[in-house]
Design a protein around this motif. Structure first.
Motif, mmCIF file in Angstrom:
data_model
loop_
_atom_site.group_PDB
_atom_site.id
_atom_site.type_symbol
_atom_site.label_atom_id
_atom_site.label_comp_id
_atom_site.label_asym_id
_atom_site.label_seq_id
_atom_site.Cartn_x
_atom_site.Cartn_y
_atom_site.Cartn_z
ATOM 1 N N ALA A 37 0.833 -1.201 0.000
ATOM 2 C CA ALA A 37 0.000 0.000 0.000
ATOM 3 C C ALA A 37 0.866 1.250 0.000
ATOM 4 C CB ALA A 37 -0.931 -0.004 1.210
ATOM 5 N N ASP A 38 2.007 1.165 0.696
ATOM 6 C CA ASP A 38 2.906 2.320 0.769
ATOM 7 C C ASP A 38 3.715 2.499 -0.505
ATOM 8 O OD1 ASP A 38 2.051 2.896 3.310
ATOM 9 O OD2 ASP A 38 3.623 1.723 4.296
ATOM 10 N N SER A 39 4.114 1.383 -1.120
ATOM 11 C CA SER A 39 5.016 1.481 -2.258
ATOM 12 C C SER A 39 4.402 0.988 -3.560
ATOM 13 C CB SER A 39 6.284 0.652 -1.963
ATOM 14 O OG SER A 39 5.940 -0.715 -1.755
ATOM 15 N N GLY A 40 3.135 0.612 -3.530
ATOM 16 C CA GLY A 40 2.498 0.035 -4.703
ATOM 17 C C GLY A 40 2.184 1.060 -5.768
ATOM 18 N N PRO A 41 1.597 0.600 -6.870
ATOM 19 C CA PRO A 41 1.303 1.494 -7.991
ATOM 20 C C PRO A 41 0.242 2.524 -7.636
ATOM 21 C CG PRO A 41 0.270 -0.637 -8.319
ATOM 22 C CD PRO A 41 1.151 -0.777 -7.110
ATOM 23 N N GLU A 42 0.235 3.587 -8.391
ATOM 24 C CA GLU A 42 -0.775 4.620 -8.186
ATOM 25 C C GLU A 42 -1.324 5.060 -9.530
ATOM 26 O OE1 GLU A 42 0.737 8.591 -7.032
ATOM 27 O OE2 GLU A 42 2.677 7.592 -6.869
ATOM 28 N N GLY A 43 -2.482 5.691 -9.499
ATOM 29 C CA GLY A 43 -3.126 6.156 -10.711
ATOM 30 C C GLY A 43 -4.557 5.659 -10.779
ATOM 31 N N LEU A 74 -4.142 3.299 -5.868
ATOM 32 C CA LEU A 74 -4.608 2.849 -7.177
ATOM 33 C C LEU A 74 -6.132 2.918 -7.201
ATOM 34 C CD1 LEU A 74 -3.585 1.774 -9.876
ATOM 35 C CD2 LEU A 74 -3.725 -0.543 -8.939
ATOM 36 N N SER A 75 -6.660 3.929 -7.848
ATOM 37 C CA SER A 75 -8.112 4.127 -7.924
ATOM 38 C C SER A 75 -8.671 3.353 -9.109
ATOM 39 C CB SER A 75 -8.410 5.624 -8.087
ATOM 40 O OG SER A 75 -9.782 5.842 -8.288
ATOM 41 N N CYS A 76 -9.810 2.723 -8.924
ATOM 42 C CA CYS A 76 -10.401 1.893 -9.976
ATOM 43 C C CYS A 76 -11.704 2.491 -10.496
ATOM 44 C CB CYS A 76 -10.668 0.479 -9.464
ATOM 45 S SG CYS A 76 -9.175 -0.446 -9.061
ATOM 46 N N GLU A 77 -11.885 2.404 -11.796
ATOM 47 C CA GLU A 77 -13.131 2.827 -12.449
ATOM 48 C C GLU A 77 -13.713 1.620 -13.185
ATOM 49 O OE1 GLU A 77 -14.540 5.603 -16.225
ATOM 50 O OE2 GLU A 77 -12.579 5.960 -15.290
ATOM 51 N N VAL A 78 -14.920 1.227 -12.817
ATOM 52 C CA VAL A 78 -15.584 0.101 -13.475
ATOM 53 C C VAL A 78 -16.325 0.633 -14.701
ATOM 54 C CG1 VAL A 78 -17.318 -1.712 -13.237
ATOM 55 C CG2 VAL A 78 -15.797 -1.176 -11.323
ATOM 56 N N VAL A 282 1.467 -2.767 -11.890
ATOM 57 C CA VAL A 282 0.006 -2.855 -11.863
ATOM 58 C C VAL A 282 -0.437 -4.291 -12.111
ATOM 59 C CG1 VAL A 282 -2.144 -2.056 -12.932
ATOM 60 C CG2 VAL A 282 -0.249 -0.456 -12.596
ATOM 61 N N ALA A 283 0.189 -4.944 -13.086
ATOM 62 C CA ALA A 283 -0.133 -6.349 -13.348
ATOM 63 C C ALA A 283 0.153 -7.206 -12.123
ATOM 64 C CB ALA A 283 0.660 -6.855 -14.550
ATOM 65 N N ALA A 284 1.269 -6.941 -11.460
ATOM 66 C CA ALA A 284 1.610 -7.695 -10.251
ATOM 67 C C ALA A 284 0.613 -7.423 -9.137
ATOM 68 C CB ALA A 284 3.030 -7.329 -9.799
ATOM 69 N N ALA A 285 0.192 -6.172 -9.001
ATOM 70 C CA ALA A 285 -0.782 -5.828 -7.960
ATOM 71 C C ALA A 285 -2.094 -6.570 -8.180
ATOM 72 C CB ALA A 285 -1.020 -4.317 -7.959
ATOM 73 N N LEU A 286 -2.555 -6.602 -9.425
ATOM 74 C CA LEU A 286 -3.787 -7.321 -9.729
ATOM 75 C C LEU A 286 -3.644 -8.813 -9.411
ATOM 76 C CD1 LEU A 286 -4.679 -5.567 -13.092
ATOM 77 C CD2 LEU A 286 -6.132 -5.609 -11.068
ATOM 78 N N THR A 287 -2.497 -9.372 -9.735
ATOM 79 C CA THR A 287 -2.256 -10.793 -9.471
ATOM 80 C C THR A 287 -2.290 -11.080 -7.977
ATOM 81 O OG1 THR A 287 -0.894 -10.892 -11.464
ATOM 82 C CG2 THR A 287 -0.686 -12.710 -9.892
ATOM 83 N N HIS A 288 -1.667 -10.221 -7.190
ATOM 84 C CA HIS A 288 -1.687 -10.406 -5.740
ATOM 85 C C HIS A 288 -3.121 -10.383 -5.212
ATOM 86 C CE1 HIS A 288 2.479 -10.507 -4.267
ATOM 87 N NE2 HIS A 288 2.782 -9.790 -5.340
ATOM 88 N N VAL A 289 -3.935 -9.496 -5.751
ATOM 89 C CA VAL A 289 -5.330 -9.418 -5.309
ATOM 90 C C VAL A 289 -6.080 -10.693 -5.696
ATOM 91 C CG1 VAL A 289 -7.521 -8.223 -5.662
ATOM 92 C CG2 VAL A 289 -5.431 -6.908 -5.267
ATOM 93 N N LEU A 290 -5.889 -11.161 -6.925
ATOM 94 C CA LEU A 290 -6.581 -12.374 -7.368
ATOM 95 C C LEU A 290 -6.236 -13.575 -6.491
ATOM 96 C CD1 LEU A 290 -6.282 -12.225 -11.275
ATOM 97 C CD2 LEU A 290 -8.253 -11.615 -9.868
ATOM 98 N N VAL A 291 -4.981 -13.678 -6.088
ATOM 99 C CA VAL A 291 -4.550 -14.832 -5.298
ATOM 100 C C VAL A 291 -4.910 -14.669 -3.828
ATOM 101 C CG1 VAL A 291 -2.551 -16.153 -4.497
ATOM 102 C CG2 VAL A 291 -2.698 -15.432 -6.893
#
Length: 334
Positions: A37-43, A74-78, A282-291
């Motif tokens: 959360a501290d060092s992850g992607p942003e945008g 990392l803000s998400c828009e659906v 960002v791809a890595a962050a999504l993968t961590h969430v999926l797992v």
């Protein structure tokens, strides 16, 4: 998959596997999430999903919530759409960053075959869950097989949905020519439900969770019955390569819609896709969430048959995994 007992067993095994994996990861996961959360992607991350009352949108909202909870910067828009074909086009036009798509549509886009005129550069984050193809008719209709739709009117879903492409193939392998032997309409789910109640269509095809809200509503009024589809699977798979584009035989469990018996149908894997230039973090962050948050990513009404399987996330077929996802899977599983 052969029925409710198999579904229960598979779900139990999955939950046990996820729980075991979670136990092994739990000690470090909270601290690791805090560090990310501290060092992850942003945008801003735009997630292309589907119709607002469909399974894609429900999954997309859960994914967005879990991504933001894990990576607050990392803000998400659906992003709503007509479905798989539209989502691939949104990726290609750079109007979405990640997108959900049926595996057969994803593989067609990657290979440049119909309904796409050229190859679409794609990468996958993972194979996330399975859609159940459901072809519904009114409960009292004298329609018992797909071929019985001759001379009838059927909605195959939104024009740019994966279901519309698969529905066209289903009709053809059943010996029916769309537009000649059967009248085809391409309606959004709310429109199709109204048309079914009004008698303007005789059948509607949807691909999604079980139970699917639009079918649950129709099950109450006027009452529906699902047609068996798995018998058409060999002909559907023909010419689609050794993996059959992710199509497999599945069973809608008995009682999914009031007193309906179990129905053999077709399952289609869903992929979470991105462009090759999605930033690796960002791809890595999504993968961590999926797992790590798999059990929080399945919409509640579909827990019995739709799930994220941590063991099959990497099985994306023709579409290669994004390098950032590969690195994350290796980090998580060695």
């Amino acid at each position: 998959m052969t029925g409710p007992a198999r579904l229960t067993t598979r779900r139990t095994v999955l939950r046990a596997a996820l729980a075991a994996a979670g136990t092994g990861l739990l000690a470090g996961s909270v601290a690791a999430d805090a560090r990310r959360a501290d060092s992850g992607p942003e945008g801003v991350l735009r997630i292309a999903t589907g119709e607002t009352d469909g399974f894609y949108a429900a999954f997309g909202r859960l994914l967005a919530a879990q991504v933001t909870a894990t990576y607050p910067r990392l803000s998400c828009e659906v992003v709503s759409s007509e479905g798989s074909v539209a989502n691939v086009r949104l990726l290609r036009a750079r109007r979405a960053d990640v997108a959900l798509a049926l595996s057969d549509i994803a593989w067609a886009a990657y290979g440049g075959t119909a309904p796409f005129g050229s190859r679409v550069p794609l990468r996958a984050i993972g194979r996330v869950y399975e859609n159940y193809v459901q072809l519904a008719v009114r409960a009292g209709a004298p329609i018992h097989t797909v071929s019985d739709l001759a001379g009838r009117t059927v909605s195959l879903g939104a024009p740019a949905s994966g279901g519309a492409v698969l529905g066209d193939r289903l009709l053809r392998v059943a010996g029916l020519t769309p537009g000649t032997d059967v009248r085809v309409r391409h309606l959004l789910m709310p429109q199709a439900a109204r048309a079914m109640r009004a008698g303007a269509i005789d059948a509607l095809l949807v691909a999604g969770g079980v139970p699917l809200p639009v079918l649950s509503g129709l099950d109450t009024r006027p009452g529906i019955r699902l047609l068996p589809l798995s018998g058409l699977l060999p002909r559907l798979r023909a010419g689609l390569g050794p993996e059959g584009s992710g199509l497999e035989a599945v069973t809608v469990p008995a009682g999914a819609y009031r007193e309906t018996p179990e129905v053999p149908t077709i399952g289609v894997a869903n992929l979470l896709l991105c462009r090759p230039d999605l930033p690796a973090p960002v791809a890595a962050a999504l993968t961590h969430v999926l797992v790590r948050r798999a059990t929080r990513l399945v919409p509640a009404p579909a827990l019995g048959t739709q799930f994220l399987d941590a063991r099959s996330l990497i099985s994306t077929g023709a579409v290669p995994l994004h390098p950032g996802a590969v690195a994350a899977y290796r980090e998580l599983h060695g």
